[in-house]
Design a protein around this motif. Structure first.
Motif, PDB file in Angstrom:
ATOM      1  N   GLN A  23       0.835  -1.209   0.000  1.00  8.77           N
ATOM      2  CA  GLN A  23       0.000   0.000   0.000  1.00  8.77           C
ATOM      3  C   GLN A  23       0.872   1.264   0.000  1.00  8.77           C
ATOM      4  O   GLN A  23       0.619   2.206  -0.733  1.00  8.77           O
ATOM      5  CB  GLN A  23      -0.911  -0.021   1.235  1.00  8.77           C
ATOM      6  CG  GLN A  23      -1.992   1.022   1.209  1.00  8.77           C
ATOM      7  CD  GLN A  23      -2.958   0.835   0.038  1.00  8.77           C
ATOM      8  OE1 GLN A  23      -3.253  -0.282  -0.344  1.00  8.77           O
ATOM      9  NE2 GLN A  23      -3.411   1.930  -0.538  1.00  8.77           N
ATOM     10  N   SER A  24       1.904   1.250   0.801  1.00  4.68           N
ATOM     11  CA  SER A  24       2.803   2.409   0.851  1.00  4.68           C
ATOM     12  C   SER A  24       3.527   2.566  -0.476  1.00  4.68           C
ATOM     13  O   SER A  24       3.717   3.670  -0.973  1.00  4.68           O
ATOM     14  CB  SER A  24       3.849   2.241   1.945  1.00  4.68           C
ATOM     15  OG  SER A  24       3.261   1.799   3.121  1.00  4.68           O
ATOM     16  N   THR A  27       1.169   4.155  -2.813  1.00  3.19           N
ATOM     17  CA  THR A  27       0.887   5.558  -2.491  1.00  3.19           C
ATOM     18  C   THR A  27       2.064   6.462  -2.788  1.00  3.19           C
ATOM     19  O   THR A  27       1.909   7.515  -3.383  1.00  3.19           O
ATOM     20  CB  THR A  27       0.541   5.691  -0.993  1.00  3.19           C
ATOM     21  OG1 THR A  27      -0.452   4.730  -0.679  1.00  3.19           O
ATOM     22  CG2 THR A  27       0.043   7.081  -0.674  1.00  3.19           C
ATOM     23  N   TRP A  28       3.246   6.032  -2.395  1.00  5.66           N
ATOM     24  CA  TRP A  28       4.368   6.978  -2.411  1.00  5.66           C
ATOM     25  C   TRP A  28       5.329   6.803  -3.576  1.00  5.66           C
ATOM     26  O   TRP A  28       6.031   7.734  -3.942  1.00  5.66           O
ATOM     27  CB  TRP A  28       5.124   6.899  -1.081  1.00  5.66           C
ATOM     28  CG  TRP A  28       4.243   7.199   0.068  1.00  5.66           C
ATOM     29  CD1 TRP A  28       3.791   6.326   1.013  1.00  5.66           C
ATOM     30  CD2 TRP A  28       3.620   8.453   0.372  1.00  5.66           C
ATOM     31  NE1 TRP A  28       2.949   6.959   1.879  1.00  5.66           N
ATOM     32  CE2 TRP A  28       2.822   8.258   1.515  1.00  5.66           C
ATOM     33  CE3 TRP A  28       3.663   9.719  -0.214  1.00  5.66           C
ATOM     34  CZ2 TRP A  28       2.074   9.287   2.089  1.00  5.66           C
ATOM     35  CZ3 TRP A  28       2.921  10.743   0.355  1.00  5.66           C
ATOM     36  CH2 TRP A  28       2.146  10.520   1.485  1.00  5.66           C
ATOM     37  N   TRP A  54       7.458  13.705   2.752  1.00  6.91           N
ATOM     38  CA  TRP A  54       7.130  12.359   3.253  1.00  6.91           C
ATOM     39  C   TRP A  54       8.245  11.380   2.918  1.00  6.91           C
ATOM     40  O   TRP A  54       8.687  10.587   3.752  1.00  6.91           O
ATOM     41  CB  TRP A  54       5.800  11.903   2.654  1.00  6.91           C
ATOM     42  CG  TRP A  54       5.272  10.684   3.345  1.00  6.91           C
ATOM     43  CD1 TRP A  54       5.607   9.386   3.095  1.00  6.91           C
ATOM     44  CD2 TRP A  54       4.325  10.646   4.413  1.00  6.91           C
ATOM     45  NE1 TRP A  54       4.937   8.552   3.941  1.00  6.91           N
ATOM     46  CE2 TRP A  54       4.138   9.294   4.752  1.00  6.91           C
ATOM     47  CE3 TRP A  54       3.611  11.623   5.110  1.00  6.91           C
ATOM     48  CZ2 TRP A  54       3.263   8.894   5.756  1.00  6.91           C
ATOM     49  CZ3 TRP A  54       2.739  11.215   6.112  1.00  6.91           C
ATOM     50  CH2 TRP A  54       2.579   9.870   6.421  1.00  6.91           C
ATOM     51  N   HIS A  58      10.384   9.404   5.665  1.00  7.67           N
ATOM     52  CA  HIS A  58      10.150   7.985   5.908  1.00  7.67           C
ATOM     53  C   HIS A  58      11.022   7.029   5.098  1.00  7.67           C
ATOM     54  O   HIS A  58      11.202   5.897   5.485  1.00  7.67           O
ATOM     55  CB  HIS A  58       8.683   7.648   5.638  1.00  7.67           C
ATOM     56  CG  HIS A  58       7.737   8.338   6.563  1.00  7.67           C
ATOM     57  ND1 HIS A  58       7.226   9.573   6.306  1.00  7.67           N
ATOM     58  CD2 HIS A  58       7.246   7.971   7.763  1.00  7.67           C
ATOM     59  CE1 HIS A  58       6.441   9.943   7.291  1.00  7.67           C
ATOM     60  NE2 HIS A  58       6.422   8.994   8.201  1.00  7.67           N
ATOM     61  N   TYR A  59      11.471   7.476   3.956  1.00  5.76           N
ATOM     62  CA  TYR A  59      12.110   6.490   3.079  1.00  5.76           C
ATOM     63  C   TYR A  59      13.521   6.857   2.660  1.00  5.76           C
ATOM     64  O   TYR A  59      14.074   6.228   1.769  1.00  5.76           O
ATOM     65  CB  TYR A  59      11.229   6.286   1.839  1.00  5.76           C
ATOM     66  CG  TYR A  59       9.860   5.768   2.177  1.00  5.76           C
ATOM     67  CD1 TYR A  59       9.693   4.489   2.703  1.00  5.76           C
ATOM     68  CD2 TYR A  59       8.728   6.560   2.006  1.00  5.76           C
ATOM     69  CE1 TYR A  59       8.435   4.022   3.037  1.00  5.76           C
ATOM     70  CE2 TYR A  59       7.463   6.093   2.338  1.00  5.76           C
ATOM     71  CZ  TYR A  59       7.327   4.826   2.859  1.00  5.76           C
ATOM     72  OH  TYR A  59       6.087   4.357   3.187  1.00  5.76           O
ATOM     73  N   ASP A 155      -6.488   2.088   5.864  1.00  2.00           N
ATOM     74  CA  ASP A 155      -5.958   2.442   4.550  1.00  2.00           C
ATOM     75  C   ASP A 155      -6.813   3.522   3.903  1.00  2.00           C
ATOM     76  O   ASP A 155      -6.330   4.339   3.140  1.00  2.00           O
ATOM     77  CB  ASP A 155      -5.943   1.217   3.626  1.00  2.00           C
ATOM     78  CG  ASP A 155      -4.817   0.272   3.991  1.00  2.00           C
ATOM     79  OD1 ASP A 155      -3.920   0.708   4.741  1.00  2.00           O
ATOM     80  OD2 ASP A 155      -4.839  -0.882   3.543  1.00  2.00           O
ATOM     81  N   ARG A 158      -5.641   7.024   5.542  1.00  2.00           N
ATOM     82  CA  ARG A 158      -4.292   7.212   6.088  1.00  2.00           C
ATOM     83  C   ARG A 158      -3.639   8.513   5.628  1.00  2.00           C
ATOM     84  O   ARG A 158      -3.077   9.251   6.422  1.00  2.00           O
ATOM     85  CB  ARG A 158      -3.423   6.009   5.732  1.00  2.00           C
ATOM     86  CG  ARG A 158      -2.100   6.010   6.471  1.00  2.00           C
ATOM     87  CD  ARG A 158      -1.495   4.646   6.600  1.00  2.00           C
ATOM     88  NE  ARG A 158      -2.216   3.826   7.556  1.00  2.00           N
ATOM     89  CZ  ARG A 158      -2.689   2.625   7.287  1.00  2.00           C
ATOM     90  NH1 ARG A 158      -2.501   2.102   6.105  1.00  2.00           N
ATOM     91  NH2 ARG A 158      -3.341   1.951   8.195  1.00  2.00           N
TER      92      ARG A 158
END
Ligand code: ADP
Ligand code: MG
Length: 479
Positions: A23-24, A27-28, A54, A58-59, A155, A158
């Motif tokens: 899912q992430s 999304t990203w 983001w 986070h990544y 989800d 979010r």
């Protein structure tokens, strides 16, 4: 041969996909476009400042590792952010930011084509606010219950929730200004909007927060015209630190009010005050709103709320029951969550009706009562049998955990439950074979077809099996 930027990025995506939740990933990472590759610098385009922040937050570690793996130790990443919030230029602009260089954003001496620093630069004095009058007490109109604590995350919400939370931690200072929340009715816009306001008040007690419905805003404006004190009206709004305006679709066609809101919006935005707007549509689908206002709605982040999945619906019901100190059999909760799946307000309505019924008639809350009530309650909205409902019935019947259907296992009883789910899904839903396969263990359409044949054969040849199928069929139709 030298690799192209697309090849490099595709390779990175493969690694990334294996390392994070799907899912992430969707999304990203899927919205990112590789732009160019020059001297070991890969430039990727991200859809908004929010994405950039983001990803960095986070990544970045994963991104760095992947880039180095692909491009060697020299490898670097640069972002190109599609920007829309330049005051006089609604055209998207592209701005380059080196990866992991957030400080550059906070440092005004770094030259950039547009000012990303609105939030951190010097405050422009507000000509309307008379010093000393600034701390007028404003009734925020916030509802305590609509807090983040009471807002179940899934989800479905979010992105909106995270953005809302970020805004509440740093009102006016993030790229999500305005934060534009949209969805169909009953999916949590108003709740989330209040939650942001409540959280801001908790974090910054001296900020002036105001929640206002658009209808109220319109009414106040008309009143101010009648009393000839429009200036007071505008000044009042321009003094707010966090303005939450709910259901702005009601501005549609009201030109005068739009005009006045336009000025309020500009003043607040220019002085780094936070705007949170909600609507039943994304900005592009809004009708009857002036273009200059519409383009402003797109400056920050538009985040949608989707209907919650089953798990989230159950969690919402449980939270509500817990909050009200009420106990209810698990099967009733599940039944409600299965039956009402498009609108949280209706879900809560059904819960309240059941409790009312039970106390009125002095009857305990049972599945039977729930069924009767739901029949009355959702008669008008046609209920469709869903694939996940079928899976639940089948798994309950054989005492298997629901997620076993989606596991890779070839255990006989699970294979059979999976085949039965496929068979009933084909029989009772309008879903295509491909969709059914996807939802039953990620299989292809041929597998579904084979499952249906197998079940039909067994019905003809195996008496016990036929009984299973008949009983299951009844249960499914009884929904
Ligand atoms: P909208 O403004 O989108 O029409 P609301 O915010 O009024 O929807 O939500 C309808 C009801 O559902 C409210 O009582 C709200 O508390 C509840 N609700 C919505 N989303 C959630 C959630 N994620 N967790 C808990 N309750 C929710
Ligand atoms: Mg609402």
């Amino acid at each position: 041969m030298k690799k192209t930027c697309t090849e490099v990025w595709d390779n990175c995506l493969k690694v990334i996909k294996d390392n994070i939740h799907y899912q992430s990933f969707k999304t990203w990472f899927l919205p990112i476009k590789p732009l160019k590759l020059e001297n070991s610098v890969l430039t990727i385009q991200v859809p908004s400042q929010f994405f950039y922040e983001w990803l960095e937050e986070h990544y970045i570690v994963l991104l760095k590792k992947t880039i180095k793996k692909e491009l060697g130790t020299e490898g670097r990443l640069e972002y190109s952010v599609l920007m829309e919030n330049n005051y006089d230029n609604p055209e998207p602009l592209s701005i380059k930011i080196p990866a992991s260089n957030k400080k550059a954003l906070a440092n005004p001496s770094v030259s950039m084509p547009i000012d990303l620093n609105r939030g951190t630069s010097k405050e422009i004095p507000n000509p309307f606010v008379i010093p000393g009058l600034k701390k007028i007490k404003v009734n925020s109109q916030l509802v305590d219950n609509y807090s983040f604590e009471n807002f179940i995350e899934g989800d479905c919400n979010r992105l909106a929730r995270s953005a809302g939370f970020a805004v509440a931690e740093n009102p006016g200072k993030t790229a999500f200004n305005p934060l534009y929340l949209y969805s169909n009715v009953g999916l949590g816009k108003t709740h989330l909007a209040h939650a942001i306001g409540i959280q801001v008040k908790n974090n910054f007690p001296d900020r002036t927060v105001l929640y206002v419905s658009t209808e109220q805003f319109v009414g106040q404006y008309i009143e101010s015209v009648r009393n000839n004190n429009q200036n007071d009206f505008v000044h009042f709004y321009q003094m707010i630190d966090v303005l939450i305006m709910d259901d702005i679709q009601f501005l549609s066609g009201k030109e005068k009010t739009q005009d006045v809101f336009f000025h309020v919006f500009n003043q607040l935005h220019q002085t780094s005050k936070q705007l949170v707007l909600t609507s039943d549509k994304p900005p592009v689908e809004m009708k009857g709103i002036e273009p200059r206002l519409l383009s402003r709605f797109k400056w920050g982040l538009a985040a949608d709320l989707q209907p919650p999945d089953l798990e989230t619906r159950i969690a919402i019901l449980q939270k509500k029951l817990y909050h009200d100190g009420i106990e209810m059999p698990e099967e009733v909760i599940e039944y409600l969550a299965y039956s009402i799946n498009t609108n949280i307000r209706e879900l809560e309505g059904a819960l309240i009706s059941i409790m009312a019924q039970s106390s009125l008639n002095k009857k305990p809350i049972t599945l039977e009562l729930a069924k009767q009530m739901i029949d009355k309650f959702v008669k008008s909205t046609s209920r469709e049998i869903s694939i996940d409902f079928i899976q639940k019935i089948v798994c309950d019947y054989f005492n298997l955990p629901v997620d076993s259907i989606n596991s890779k296992t070839r255990k006989r009883e699970i294979v059979q439950a999976r085949q039965l789910s496929m068979y009933f899904a084909k029989k009772h839903t309008k879903a295509s074979l491909a969709t059914i396969g996807l939802h039953c263990g990620n299989k292809d359409h041929a597998t579904v077809l084979h499952a249906c044949k197998t079940v039909n054969n067994l019905i003809d040849t195996d008496k016990q099996f036929r009984v299973y199928v008949e009983e299951l069929d009844k249960k499914i139709k009884m929904q």
